[in-house]
Design a protein around this motif. Structure first.
Motif, PDB file in Angstrom:
ATOM      1  N   PHE A  13       0.783  -1.133  -0.102  1.00  0.00           N
ATOM      2  CA  PHE A  13       0.031  -0.022  -0.051  1.00  0.00           C
ATOM      3  C   PHE A  13       0.876   1.292  -0.038  1.00  0.00           C
ATOM      4  CE2 PHE A  13      -2.144  -3.390   2.501  1.00  0.00           C
ATOM      5  CZ  PHE A  13      -3.206  -3.576   2.059  1.00  0.00           C
ATOM      6  N   SER A  14       0.284   2.161  -0.031  1.00  0.00           N
ATOM      7  CA  SER A  14       1.088   3.460  -0.595  1.00  0.00           C
ATOM      8  C   SER A  14       0.990   4.195   0.900  1.00  0.00           C
ATOM      9  CB  SER A  14       0.585   4.623  -1.734  1.00  0.00           C
ATOM     10  OG  SER A  14       0.578   3.965  -2.848  1.00  0.00           O
ATOM     11  N   ILE A  15       1.414   3.771   1.873  1.00  0.00           N
ATOM     12  CA  ILE A  15       1.526   4.305   3.267  1.00  0.00           C
ATOM     13  C   ILE A  15       2.823   5.481   3.590  1.00  0.00           C
ATOM     14  CG2 ILE A  15       1.783   3.615   5.756  1.00  0.00           C
ATOM     15  CD1 ILE A  15       0.857   0.728   5.005  1.00  0.00           C
ATOM     16  N   SER A  16       2.203   6.539   3.837  1.00  0.00           N
ATOM     17  CA  SER A  16       3.429   7.375   3.929  1.00  0.00           C
ATOM     18  C   SER A  16       3.843   7.434   5.340  1.00  0.00           C
ATOM     19  CB  SER A  16       2.685   8.753   3.575  1.00  0.00           C
ATOM     20  OG  SER A  16       1.518   9.221   4.682  1.00  0.00           O
ATOM     21  N   ALA A  17       4.713   8.317   5.718  1.00  0.00           N
ATOM     22  CA  ALA A  17       5.146   8.457   7.094  1.00  0.00           C
ATOM     23  C   ALA A  17       4.250   9.028   7.884  1.00  0.00           C
ATOM     24  CB  ALA A  17       6.549   9.295   6.944  1.00  0.00           C
ATOM     25  N   ASP A  18       3.415  10.084   7.542  1.00  0.00           N
ATOM     26  CA  ASP A  18       2.486  10.670   8.113  1.00  0.00           C
ATOM     27  C   ASP A  18       1.162   9.713   8.366  1.00  0.00           C
ATOM     28  OD1 ASP A  18       3.575  13.231   8.150  1.00  0.00           O
ATOM     29  OD2 ASP A  18       2.522  13.956   6.615  1.00  0.00           O
ATOM     30  N   ASP A  19       0.819   8.870   7.381  1.00  0.00           N
ATOM     31  CA  ASP A  19       0.023   7.885   7.771  1.00  0.00           C
ATOM     32  C   ASP A  19       0.311   7.039   8.937  1.00  0.00           C
ATOM     33  OD1 ASP A  19      -1.688   8.343   5.703  1.00  0.00           O
ATOM     34  OD2 ASP A  19      -0.455   7.182   4.206  1.00  0.00           O
ATOM     35  N   GLN A  20       1.746   6.689   8.904  1.00  0.00           N
ATOM     36  CA  GLN A  20       2.278   5.651  10.123  1.00  0.00           C
ATOM     37  C   GLN A  20       2.164   6.575  11.325  1.00  0.00           C
ATOM     38  OE1 GLN A  20       3.724   2.321   9.265  1.00  0.00           O
ATOM     39  NE2 GLN A  20       2.934   2.292  11.312  1.00  0.00           N
ATOM     40  N   LEU A  21       2.416   7.769  11.297  1.00  0.00           N
ATOM     41  CA  LEU A  21       2.233   8.791  12.501  1.00  0.00           C
ATOM     42  C   LEU A  21       0.895   8.604  13.215  1.00  0.00           C
ATOM     43  CD1 LEU A  21       4.465  11.780  11.695  1.00  0.00           C
ATOM     44  CD2 LEU A  21       4.979   9.890  13.757  1.00  0.00           C
ATOM     45  N   ASN A  22      -0.148   8.897  12.409  1.00  0.00           N
ATOM     46  CA  ASN A  22      -1.339   8.916  12.542  1.00  0.00           C
ATOM     47  C   ASN A  22      -1.949   7.401  13.439  1.00  0.00           C
ATOM     48  OD1 ASN A  22      -2.080  11.465  11.533  1.00  0.00           O
ATOM     49  ND2 ASN A  22      -2.457  10.901   9.696  1.00  0.00           N
ATOM     50  N   PHE A  23      -1.466   6.490  12.834  1.00  0.00           N
ATOM     51  CA  PHE A  23      -1.671   5.133  13.158  1.00  0.00           C
ATOM     52  C   PHE A  23      -1.140   5.061  14.547  1.00  0.00           C
ATOM     53  CE2 PHE A  23      -0.917   0.456  13.215  1.00  0.00           C
ATOM     54  CZ  PHE A  23      -2.116  -0.069  13.407  1.00  0.00           C
ATOM     55  N   ASN A  24       0.089   5.089  14.599  1.00  0.00           N
ATOM     56  CA  ASN A  24       0.920   4.874  15.874  1.00  0.00           C
ATOM     57  C   ASN A  24       0.296   5.836  16.973  1.00  0.00           C
ATOM     58  OD1 ASN A  24       2.118   3.210  14.106  1.00  0.00           O
ATOM     59  ND2 ASN A  24       4.282   4.250  14.478  1.00  0.00           N
ATOM     60  N   THR A  25       0.117   6.979  16.769  1.00  0.00           N
ATOM     61  CA  THR A  25      -0.347   7.770  17.692  1.00  0.00           C
ATOM     62  C   THR A  25      -1.729   7.366  18.354  1.00  0.00           C
ATOM     63  OG1 THR A  25      -1.340   9.424  16.399  1.00  0.00           O
ATOM     64  CG2 THR A  25       0.805   9.716  17.335  1.00  0.00           C
ATOM     65  N   TRP A  26      -2.546   6.918  17.503  1.00  0.00           N
ATOM     66  CA  TRP A  26      -3.847   6.429  17.468  1.00  0.00           C
ATOM     67  C   TRP A  26      -3.815   5.064  18.765  1.00  0.00           C
ATOM     68  CZ3 TRP A  26      -6.141   1.396  16.367  1.00  0.00           C
ATOM     69  CH2 TRP A  26      -7.522   1.465  16.779  1.00  0.00           C
ATOM     70  N   LEU A  27      -2.745   4.181  18.227  1.00  0.00           N
ATOM     71  CA  LEU A  27      -2.469   2.966  18.915  1.00  0.00           C
ATOM     72  C   LEU A  27      -2.251   3.485  20.586  1.00  0.00           C
ATOM     73  CD1 LEU A  27      -0.358   0.957  16.575  1.00  0.00           C
ATOM     74  CD2 LEU A  27      -2.783   0.313  17.156  1.00  0.00           C
ATOM     75  N   ALA A  28      -1.330   4.586  20.801  1.00  0.00           N
ATOM     76  CA  ALA A  28      -0.889   4.881  21.938  1.00  0.00           C
ATOM     77  C   ALA A  28      -2.090   5.382  22.867  1.00  0.00           C
ATOM     78  CB  ALA A  28       0.439   5.769  21.876  1.00  0.00           C
TER      79      ALA A  28
END
Length: 302
Positions: A187-202
């Motif tokens: 998938f075209s997952i960007s660095a910002d996409d990853q940040l959004n996901f990781n902060t949601w998890l925390a």
């Protein structure tokens, strides 16, 4: 989880990160990577949701003895360590209770994969095909997830996993595979996409009163530091990326300076090659085998 091919990941991360930056370093991939966690960190953080506070969450002391055992569920006699990190699905509530009761103050961390699908898990049938990406190299039955879809069915599945950790009595969660954007997820997952996901998890972990550990994701350490309570790294001494001096940017020493414990494992290095350096940084480092069996050689203490 388990170590990824960091060299290939580093080049991929550099290319992706540059797409979202107004300027990238021009002295090679290492300098480019440094820019991803440097000048733009404040602007990225401003676009993210506020960290959810968790005053009642367990925050590990900087010097915390521990065992990371995922191959099997630990059984008595247990090690005299302050923290066990074990598989959240395989362990029962009774297993967690035994670990708590056999040493005063011991905490137990719930390992779950947040960024990959594993076909052997009991909830594997809940994942829609739209979130399933490429196979994870070297790990049969495992596929990358489209973490951009955490606002839908994927998020519901992961929330149920966090609820499971809570109901079994765990104190914290280790979210694995939260750096898919540096790999080839399909998938075209960007660095910002990853940040959004990781902060949601925390934030979701904190809403459940559970401590959140940041697993790897070296290039986003700085931006994610306010959200996570501690960090777990694989092979940063092998890859010479543990400290700010090694990376030329933001390293795990900054987590220690912020009062957040750092847990580190090395698989291939002899302890003589990293333990003295790890101890000097106040890291909790172990030598482990790649399968994460009961085998361990601690750099300090128990």
């Amino acid at each position: 989880m388990r170590v990824r091919a960091r060299l290939a990941a580093a080049f991929s991360a550099a290319l992706i990160s540059c797409l979202g930056l107004t300027a990238c370093a021009t002295s090679g991939p290492e300098a480019t990577l440094r820019s991803a966690s440097g000048p733009d960190a404040a602007s990225k953080a401003a676009a993210l949701p506020a960290p959810v506070s968790c005053s009642g969450c367990w925050k590990p002391a900087l010097n915390t003895s521990w065992q990371w055992q995922l191959k099997t569920v630990p059984s008595a006699p247990y090690l005299d360590v302050a923290m066990y990190d074990i598989d959240g699905f395989d362990a029962t509530a009774a297993d967690v209770s035994k670990l708590h009761s056999t040493k005063s103050g011991r905490k137990v961390v719930c390992y779950i994969s947040a960024g990959t699908y594993e076909d052997w898990r009991p909830d594997a049938g809940d994942f829609p095909s739209s979130v399933l990406g490429n196979n994870v190299d070297g790990w049969p039955g495992e596929r990358w997830l489209d973490v951009r879809q955490y606002g839908g069915k994927l998020g519901t599945i992961l929330q149920k996993r966090m609820d499971m950790c809570k109901s079994k009595g765990f104190d914290a969660i280790e979210f694995d595979n939260v750096d898919g954007y540096t790999n080839d997820p399909g998938f075209s997952i960007s660095a910002d996409d990853q940040l959004n996901f990781n902060t949601w998890l925390a934030n979701e972990a904190h809403r459940r009163g559970l401590s959140a550990g940041l697993k790897n994701d070296m290039d986003q350490l700085q931006t994610l530091q306010p959200y996570f309570d501690w960090a777990l790294n694989e092979e940063c001494w092998t890859n010479k990326e543990c400290t700010s001096a090694q990376t030329g940017g933001y390293g795990y020493d900054k987590y220690v300076a912020a009062g957040k414990a750092v847990f580190n494992v090395e698989y291939n290095l002899d302890t003589s090659k990293f333990c003295s350096k790890a101890n000097a940084q106040n890291f909790n480092s172990l030598k482990k085998d790649l399968d994460l069996t009961a085998y361990r050689v601690p750099c300090r203490g128990v």
